[in-house]
Design a protein around this motif. Structure first.
Motif, short mmCIF file in Angstrom:
data_model
loop_
_atom_site.label_atom_id
_atom_site.label_comp_id
_atom_site.label_asym_id
_atom_site.label_seq_id
_atom_site.Cartn_x
_atom_site.Cartn_y
_atom_site.Cartn_z
N THR A 211 4.20 45.65 10.19
CA THR A 211 4.63 44.36 9.69
C THR A 211 3.31 43.26 9.95
OG1 THR A 211 5.57 43.66 11.72
CG2 THR A 211 6.79 44.88 10.26
N GLY A 212 3.58 42.11 9.21
CA GLY A 212 2.67 40.93 9.56
C GLY A 212 2.70 40.30 10.77
N GLU A 213 4.07 40.25 11.27
CA GLU A 213 4.12 39.75 12.74
C GLU A 213 3.76 40.48 13.74
OE1 GLU A 213 8.09 38.37 15.29
OE2 GLU A 213 8.00 37.64 12.92
N GLY A 214 3.94 42.01 13.70
CA GLY A 214 3.30 42.79 14.64
C GLY A 214 1.78 42.75 14.69
N ILE A 215 1.09 42.64 13.57
CA ILE A 215 -0.24 42.73 13.44
C ILE A 215 -0.53 41.49 14.18
CG2 ILE A 215 -2.21 42.35 11.94
CD1 ILE A 215 -1.34 45.18 11.99
N LEU A 216 -0.14 40.40 13.74
CA LEU A 216 -0.72 38.99 14.16
C LEU A 216 -0.21 38.94 15.73
CD1 LEU A 216 0.52 36.60 11.15
CD2 LEU A 216 -1.87 37.24 12.03
N ALA A 220 -2.80 37.69 18.70
CA ALA A 220 -2.53 36.96 19.73
C ALA A 220 -2.63 37.20 20.98
CB ALA A 220 -0.94 36.10 19.64
N LYS A 221 -2.29 38.58 21.25
CA LYS A 221 -2.46 38.96 22.69
C LYS A 221 -3.87 39.11 23.05
CE LYS A 221 1.99 41.60 22.87
NZ LYS A 221 2.65 43.08 22.65
N GLY A 222 -4.73 39.61 22.08
CA GLY A 222 -6.20 39.81 22.42
C GLY A 222 -6.76 38.14 22.57
N VAL A 223 -6.53 37.42 21.87
CA VAL A 223 -6.78 36.08 22.13
C VAL A 223 -6.51 35.58 23.55
CG1 VAL A 223 -6.47 33.62 21.43
CG2 VAL A 223 -6.88 35.45 19.59
N LEU A 224 -5.18 35.69 24.04
CA LEU A 224 -4.67 35.34 25.07
C LEU A 224 -5.47 35.86 26.33
CD1 LEU A 224 -2.64 33.10 25.92
CD2 LEU A 224 -0.66 34.98 26.03
N TRP A 251 1.65 36.14 3.86
CA TRP A 251 1.43 35.05 4.86
C TRP A 251 0.20 34.09 4.21
CZ3 TRP A 251 3.09 34.64 10.13
CH2 TRP A 251 4.01 35.75 10.26
N SER A 252 0.30 32.74 4.30
CA SER A 252 -0.58 31.57 4.09
C SER A 252 -1.44 31.58 5.35
CB SER A 252 0.03 30.49 3.72
OG SER A 252 0.71 29.84 5.01
N LYS A 253 -2.62 30.93 5.16
CA LYS A 253 -3.40 30.85 6.23
C LYS A 253 -2.82 29.98 7.26
CE LYS A 253 -8.13 30.68 5.81
NZ LYS A 253 -9.39 30.29 5.43
N ASP A 254 -2.11 28.87 6.93
CA ASP A 254 -1.49 27.72 7.74
C ASP A 254 -0.57 28.71 8.48
OD1 ASP A 254 -3.21 25.74 7.12
OD2 ASP A 254 -1.63 25.02 5.44
N ALA A 255 0.24 29.36 7.86
CA ALA A 255 1.43 30.07 8.47
C ALA A 255 0.88 30.91 9.72
CB ALA A 255 2.27 30.97 7.59
N VAL A 256 -0.45 31.57 9.38
CA VAL A 256 -1.07 32.34 10.48
C VAL A 256 -1.28 31.63 11.64
CG1 VAL A 256 -3.07 33.82 10.75
CG2 VAL A 256 -1.78 34.14 8.67
N LYS A 257 -1.98 30.55 11.39
CA LYS A 257 -2.37 29.71 12.42
C LYS A 257 -1.27 29.26 13.36
CE LYS A 257 -6.63 27.86 9.77
NZ LYS A 257 -7.06 26.54 9.42
N LYS A 258 -0.37 28.89 12.58
CA LYS A 258 0.81 28.55 13.44
C LYS A 258 1.58 29.61 14.34
CE LYS A 258 4.34 25.26 14.15
NZ LYS A 258 5.36 26.21 14.79
N PHE A 259 1.55 30.68 13.62
CA PHE A 259 1.99 31.69 14.59
C PHE A 259 1.20 32.21 15.67
CE2 PHE A 259 2.09 36.18 15.91
CZ PHE A 259 3.50 36.61 15.87
N LEU A 260 -0.15 32.15 15.41
CA LEU A 260 -1.08 32.47 16.55
C LEU A 260 -0.91 31.12 17.71
CD1 LEU A 260 -4.32 33.57 14.76
CD2 LEU A 260 -2.58 34.89 15.99
N PHE A 261 -0.95 30.09 17.02
CA PHE A 261 -0.65 28.67 18.21
C PHE A 261 0.66 28.94 18.91
CE2 PHE A 261 1.10 24.48 18.96
CZ PHE A 261 -0.11 23.82 19.47
N ASP A 262 1.75 29.31 18.19
CA ASP A 262 3.05 29.40 19.12
C ASP A 262 2.81 30.59 20.00
OD1 ASP A 262 3.87 27.22 17.86
OD2 ASP A 262 5.13 28.32 16.25
#
Length: 338
Positions: A211-216, A220-224, A251-262
């Motif tokens: 899923t997109g959420e699983g990938i993102l 996020a874990k890698g970034v963190l 997923w839009s790019k803005d949605a990806v950014k918001k997900f990673l931010f949260d």
């Protein structure tokens, strides 16, 4: 000097190399490179006021030749140097710090194909002549013109391989989103460069999420794992295979950014705890409480998201910035007449 080999050795003796042999520049070659740039020899492309240094077109041409460039690479290099001399980029700080930052050049638009700049397999490793020599030219300019010589003004504790060369492009054809230069207000048909002072690429993988959420979430874990709190900007490079489910779900790019931010937000106490020890950079009159949620960047647009890399393999790379939110900001600049 009597021959080319002696000339190469002369440059080593003078301390004008990055540890690798250089191409000895001749007057005729310098003229050709200047003609390709459309600049006069004494034209100042950028300055570092703190060091009282001026970077002229002639000095750029000489170092581009030494790096092994072709004349047609000059517009990319001069634009990149001009962008790095913007105050918000903080060229003095990023090239003198103990943090060992590399100076990245991300190339956009039609010039990517014109110059055969790699955006696919092995883009951060041994690659095309254009990637390797454009990135190397930047480093030689920083050393020979700006004084960023290791152990002199460059005080890097470790450095990283990107300090030899750090140049690549987005894979605009396989990306479902507009490229970064369009996101920043330039036309799709224009050619541009984005410069970024960053650490080494940190590779992560996810071959099991569907899923997109699983990938993102994996990204996020890698970034963190390596992020600073409120760290200004973080580059996220997603490979085409890893992007598959994100693309399919729209997923839009803005949605990806918001997900990673949260997904990278943690309480202030988590960032400053014994296991982390980071002190988030604060805004004016802001004293965070232990329960305040703080992300890896100050705002969602702090994530610079793009598609690149080989088509096989569920991998991503995150690239952390120098100095946090107050240290440096990426700069995107149009390549004139391209």
């Amino acid at each position: 000097v009597p021959d080319t080999i002696e000339a190469i050795e002369f440059y080593f003796e003078q301390g004008l190399t990055d540890g690798l042999p250089v191409v000895p520049p001749t007057p005729d070659m310098v003229i050709k490179f200047l003609e390709a740039s459309g600049k006069q020899p004494s034209e100042v492309i950028g300055t570092i006021p703190t060091r009282k240094r001026e970077i002229t077109a002639e000095k750029i041409a000489i170092n581009a030749i030494m790096a092994g460039c072709k004349p047609e690479y000059m517009p990319v290099i001069t634009t990149a140097i001009s962008a790095m001399c913007e105050e918000s980029f903080n060229l003095h700080g990023t090239s003198a710090s103990t943090a060992g930052t590399g100076h990245m050049v991300l190339v956009h638009g039609p010039i990517v194909k014109q110059l055969d700049i790699n955006f696919a397999n092995n883009l951060f490793g041994p690659t095309k002549r254009s990637n390797a020599t454009i990135g190397r030219a930047i480093r030689l300019i920083l050393m020979n013109v700006c004084g960023s010589v290791p152990g002199v003004l460059d005080k890097s504790t470790f450095g990283h391989p990107g300090k030899y060369s750090y140049c690549f492009a987005e894979n605009e054809e396989l990306s479902p989103w507009e490229p970064l230069h369009v996101e920043r207000g330039l036309s799709l048909e224009s050619s541009a460069v984005t410069v970024f002072a960053g650490n080494a690429p940190l590779q992560g993988a996810d071959h099991s999420s569907h899923t997109g959420e699983g990938i993102l979430g994996s990204i996020a874990k890698g970034v963190l794992a390596h992020a600073m709190p409120n760290g200004g900007e973080v580059i996220v490079v997603i490979s085409p295979e890893m992007l598959l489910h994100v693309r399919e779900e729209g997923w839009s790019k803005d949605a990806v950014k918001k997900f990673l931010f949260d997904a990278t937000a943690r309480p202030y106490s988590w960032w400053t705890g014994q296991d982390r020890g980071w002190a988030p950079q604060r805004t004016v009159n802001d004293t965070p409480k232990d329960s305040d949620m703080i992300s890896a960047v100050e705002k969602p647009d702090g994530f610079i998201v793009m598609v690149a890399g080989g088509t096989a393999g569920g991998f991503f790379c995150s690239i952390m910035p120098w100095g946090g939110a107050k240290g440096t900001l990426s700069v995107t600049k149009l390549i004139p007449n391209m």
